[in-house]
Write a protein that holds these residues in place. Sequence first.
Motif, PDB file in Angstrom:
ATOM      1  N   TYR A  23       0.834  -1.200   0.000  1.00 15.50           N
ATOM      2  CA  TYR A  23       0.000   0.000   0.000  1.00 15.50           C
ATOM      3  C   TYR A  23       0.877   1.263   0.000  1.00 15.50           C
ATOM      4  N   ALA A  35       2.254   1.812  -3.492  1.00 12.36           N
ATOM      5  CA  ALA A  35       1.194   2.321  -4.366  1.00 12.36           C
ATOM      6  C   ALA A  35       0.913   3.793  -4.083  1.00 12.36           C
ATOM      7  N   LEU A  36       0.896   4.174  -2.812  1.00 13.20           N
ATOM      8  CA  LEU A  36       0.673   5.574  -2.451  1.00 13.20           C
ATOM      9  C   LEU A  36       1.809   6.460  -2.969  1.00 13.20           C
ATOM     10  N   GLU A  37       3.033   5.992  -2.855  1.00 13.29           N
ATOM     11  CA  GLU A  37       4.168   6.769  -3.355  1.00 13.29           C
ATOM     12  C   GLU A  37       4.055   6.994  -4.861  1.00 13.29           C
ATOM     13  N   GLU A  38       3.703   5.933  -5.588  1.00 16.29           N
ATOM     14  CA  GLU A  38       3.562   6.049  -7.040  1.00 16.29           C
ATOM     15  C   GLU A  38       2.434   7.006  -7.417  1.00 16.29           C
ATOM     16  N   LYS A  39       1.331   6.900  -6.711  1.00 13.49           N
ATOM     17  CA  LYS A  39       0.153   7.708  -7.046  1.00 13.49           C
ATOM     18  C   LYS A  39       0.321   9.176  -6.648  1.00 13.49           C
ATOM     19  N   THR A  40       0.908   9.417  -5.472  1.00 13.67           N
ATOM     20  CA  THR A  40       0.960  10.777  -4.924  1.00 13.67           C
ATOM     21  C   THR A  40       2.324  11.451  -5.083  1.00 13.67           C
ATOM     22  N   HIS A  41       3.361  10.670  -5.440  1.00 13.31           N
ATOM     23  CA  HIS A  41       4.752  11.156  -5.510  1.00 13.31           C
ATOM     24  C   HIS A  41       5.232  11.658  -4.149  1.00 13.31           C
TER      25      HIS A  41
END
Length: 157
Positions: A124, A127-133
Amino acid sequence: MSGNLGYWEVSRTKRPDYSEDLKKKGLKITKHRAAVLDILEQSAQPVSAEQIFLELKERDVAVNLSTVYRVLETLAEKKLINKLSFAEDNRAFFEINHMIHRHYLVCVGCKKMLAIDYCPLEGYERALEEKTHFKISGHKLNIYGLCPVCQEKEQKK
């Protein structure tokens, strides 16, 4: 061991010597620091300053509660121990820093804490890093509920 509240486990293996760890962190080896580290090493779960204080008294170590707090804060600042807080309790709890990422199941009835062996949030986080940078540096997860013993007590009411 006094066995207070089931927090202490008797270790049959040789206990670690923290003198080198203390020296590396620029701390002197004092009887209070050594005693607190020994108690934390033997603890089956994170413990509060008050529980450590009572165990020290049980071991006939002359110490004030304020000294226990100072020792714990110093050891936490130097990253030798972890300071934990839980939503259901305003007290801080402490454990030896074994450099292991942990989460806990916390019983809201008896306050027993059980370490979770894995982190369910690693995927998770990615995924958050990829989505939100957003560069995530960590997280805390504690799950609250009733342990089997407290569930049984609730059913008998």
